[in-house]
Design a protein around this motif. Structure first.
Motif, PDB file in Angstrom:
ATOM      1  N   ASN A   1      53.942  48.633  41.738  1.00  0.00           N
ATOM      2  CA  ASN A   1      53.652  49.352  40.491  1.00  0.00           C
ATOM      3  C   ASN A   1      54.120  50.787  40.695  1.00  0.00           C
ATOM      4  O   ASN A   1      53.469  51.572  41.384  1.00  0.00           O
TER       5      ASN A   1
ATOM      6  N   GLU B   1      49.019  47.503  35.433  1.00  0.00           N
ATOM      7  CA  GLU B   1      47.989  48.396  34.888  1.00  0.00           C
ATOM      8  C   GLU B   1      48.441  49.858  34.976  1.00  0.00           C
ATOM      9  O   GLU B   1      49.296  50.215  35.790  1.00  0.00           O
TER      10      GLU B   1
ATOM     11  N   HIS C   1      47.960  53.908  35.898  1.00  0.00           N
ATOM     12  CA  HIS C   1      47.288  54.749  36.882  1.00  0.00           C
ATOM     13  C   HIS C   1      46.665  55.939  36.159  1.00  0.00           C
ATOM     14  O   HIS C   1      47.296  56.541  35.280  1.00  0.00           O
TER      15      HIS C   1
ATOM     16  N   ILE D   1      44.340  53.149  40.050  1.00  0.00           N
ATOM     17  CA  ILE D   1      44.550  52.217  38.936  1.00  0.00           C
ATOM     18  C   ILE D   1      43.343  52.268  38.001  1.00  0.00           C
ATOM     19  O   ILE D   1      42.196  52.324  38.432  1.00  0.00           O
TER      20      ILE D   1
ATOM     21  N   LEU E   1      41.454  50.264  34.849  1.00  0.00           N
ATOM     22  CA  LEU E   1      41.316  49.061  34.019  1.00  0.00           C
ATOM     23  C   LEU E   1      40.694  49.399  32.676  1.00  0.00           C
ATOM     24  O   LEU E   1      40.276  48.514  31.938  1.00  0.00           O
TER      25      LEU E   1
ATOM     26  N   LYS F   1      42.373  43.285  32.955  1.00  0.00           N
ATOM     27  CA  LYS F   1      42.134  42.571  34.204  1.00  0.00           C
ATOM     28  C   LYS F   1      43.097  43.103  35.261  1.00  0.00           C
ATOM     29  O   LYS F   1      44.165  43.640  34.934  1.00  0.00           O
ATOM     30  N   LYS F   2      42.756  42.956  36.516  1.00  0.00           N
ATOM     31  CA  LYS F   2      43.618  43.436  37.588  1.00  0.00           C
ATOM     32  C   LYS F   2      44.988  42.766  37.488  1.00  0.00           C
ATOM     33  O   LYS F   2      45.090  41.544  37.365  1.00  0.00           O
ATOM     34  N   GLY F   3      46.025  43.587  37.503  1.00  0.00           N
ATOM     35  CA  GLY F   3      47.388  43.064  37.417  1.00  0.00           C
ATOM     36  C   GLY F   3      47.883  42.817  36.013  1.00  0.00           C
ATOM     37  O   GLY F   3      49.039  42.418  35.828  1.00  0.00           O
ATOM     38  N   GLU F   4      47.055  43.064  34.989  1.00  0.00           N
ATOM     39  CA  GLU F   4      47.462  42.773  33.617  1.00  0.00           C
ATOM     40  C   GLU F   4      48.478  43.791  33.116  1.00  0.00           C
ATOM     41  O   GLU F   4      48.343  44.991  33.327  1.00  0.00           O
TER      42      GLU F   4
END
Length: 495
Positions: A127, A148, A150, A162, A164, A170-173
């Motif tokens: 990322n 996501e 930062h 990061i 949310l 969600k994590k990685g969305e």
């Protein structure tokens, strides 16, 4: 750099000299114009994002879009100006800084050392937080559309990590790097954005966030106000979209994705995209949950041939939806064997501004070319987002026809076709212009255009302030920081 006739061609070495590592991080360095005066009415911060780390241990990125994100903040306070910059301290940035070498592959073709064997089956993506930057509530968000955001401190630019968004993601969305700001078509101003999950069938999550606190309604800036999810047939490569009071307008380019060369370590993921010669682009019009058609199904309409990264604006007219976009005849890419600094601009399709009028009842689309000059990064007065506009500001090539690096700022009268040009040529190269309306202005073009220019003559960056009405040069500030060609930015008014 003044309003001047366009030159025939550019000096490649001066353009390419911007692709370098940023070697310093500055804090509140005061700046003084070399020409002109900074308007005292400009009160706020210009944030810019873009790749700032383009090389590690002698290995340069294959494409600048793979460079690590760096935020620049230019803070205006009653005629005074100060500059700060910070790298976004992503996990990948910290790991590679500590190792002193490249550890990750890049989406646009950058590879780890060791060739295909060393890269095969390593599908991790860093990322890089290098594409957009916006303030939402008390967080400054560095955006990269494949993951996501930062969160940073808006004043110090310190990376918090990061975000949310309070559990919205969600994590990685995926979370778009190109949100749109509704100035208040309904009950309150909003940030409208999306995330897309791609595949043979793609799903768009459309989200609307409050940008102002309303204590009486129990709403804080940054709160999610509404959302919806819709799925569509086909692979979706979506960077930008447009909004009207009632619609979110997406253009699904006719693009195919073959992941095998990426899996085998031969290409970056973006290099596996290819235009489908027999494909059909589609407009996806999703009803906004804040609008008059909330809860209705999306409308799907055949779109003209071509490829679109960015839209200018959209609006509604007697039931039709009108959207203005920058069209390329094909998907522009940098192949595995190409050096991006040596790219032949004559072989790359230029971006041309076009207007599509979509009749929803019949599905008919009427297309009108608005400009023949190669352009990118177009915008309207932000107070008119989603409404009919008369004026647009954009970065453009110095030549009136043909593809070249962007060297001029163009103001276009969308009604008459009249245009005005401010030129940074022959030595300057422009980036995305940001139009800042004057407080209390009634005229659509009353305000300023803020423009970050790469000055190839001195191999440094300049901030240029233009009068939005006639592109008259108001002030030029030479920055003590060499900022590589960047991507997107935003203006945040002082509070």
């Amino acid at each position: 750099m003044t309003v001047a006739p366009a030159v025939d061609r550019f000096e490649r070495s001066e353009w390419a000299s911007a692709f370098r590592n940023v070697e310093q991080e500055l804090t509140d360095v005061p700046l003084t114009p070399v020409r002109g005066t900074i308007p005292a009415e400009l009160l706020g911060t210009l944030y810019r994002n873009g790749p700032g780390r383009l090389e590690r241990n002698g290995q340069r990125v294959h494409h600048p879009f793979d460079g690590d994100g760096m935020i620049t903040a230019l803070r205006f306070e009653e005629g005074a100006l100060a500059l700060s910059n910070r790298f976004v301290r992503t996990v990948g940035w910290q790991e590679e800084e500590a190792a002193g070498k490249v550890l990750y592959r890049g989406v646009f073709g950058s590879q780890k050392p060791g060739g295909p064997l060393a890269n095969a089956f390593d599908l991790r993506l860093k990322n890089i937080a290098n594409t957009g930057v916006v303030q939402l509530g008390d967080q400054l968000l560095a955006l990269w559309e494949a993951a996501e955001p930062h969160a940073l401190d808006p004043r110090t630019l310190e990376t918090h990590g990061i975000s949310l968004l309070g559990g919205v993601l969600k994590k990685g969305e995926a979370f778009s790097a190109h949100p749109r700001f509704d100035p208040g078509h309904h009950d309150r101003p909003r940030m409208v954005t999306f995330g897309v999950k791609t595949g043979p069938r793609s799903t768009i999550r459309l989200m609307e966030f409050a940008t102002e606190t309303d204590a009486a309604a129990g709403i804080k800036a940054g709160d999610l106000l509404c959302e919806r999810k819709d799925s569509f047939n086909g692979f979706a490569f979506l960077h930008d979209f447009a909004i009207t009071p009632n619609w979110a307008v997406f253009l699904q380019n006719a693009i195919a994705f073959n992941p095998l060369p990426f899996v085998l370590g031969q290409k970056g993921a973006a290099q596996c995209l290819q235009s489908k010669p027999d494909g059909q682009a589609k407009f996806w019009l999703i009803p906004r949950e804040s609008g008059a058609f909330a809860g209705q199904a999306p409308r799907i309409v055949d779109a003209p041939d071509g490829f679109v990264f960015h839209h200018l604006n959209a609006w509604e007219d007697d039931g039709d939806v009108v959207v203005e976009s920058i069209y390329y005849s094909d998907f522009p890419s940098v192949g595995p064997e190409m050096d991006f600094t040596a790219v032949d601009f004559d072989l790359i399709p230029e971006g041309l501004l076009e207007q599509c009028r979509i009749t929803l009842d019949s599905g008919e689309v009427q297309t009108t070319r608005l400009s023949e000059r190669c352009c990118e990064f177009a915008m309207v007065n932000p107070d008119k987002e989603g409404l009919p506009c008369r004026y647009a500001w954009m970065a453009a090539a110095a030549r009136e026809q043909g593809n070249d690096p962007l060297q001029v700022i163009k103001k276009l009268d969308l009604h008459s076709g009249e245009r005005q040009i401010w030129s940074a040529a022959p030595h300057g190269f422009v980036s995305e212009p940001l139009m800042v309306p004057r407080a209390g202005a009634t005229a659509e073009d009353d305000g300023w255009v803020l423009e970050l220019v790469w000055n190839g003559a001195r191999e440094g960056s300049d901030l240029v302030i233009l009068d939005a009405s006639d592109l008259r040069e108001v002030a030029v500030i030479e920055l003590p920081l060499a900022i590589p060609h960047g991507l997107h930015g935003s203006w945040v008014e002082a509070r």
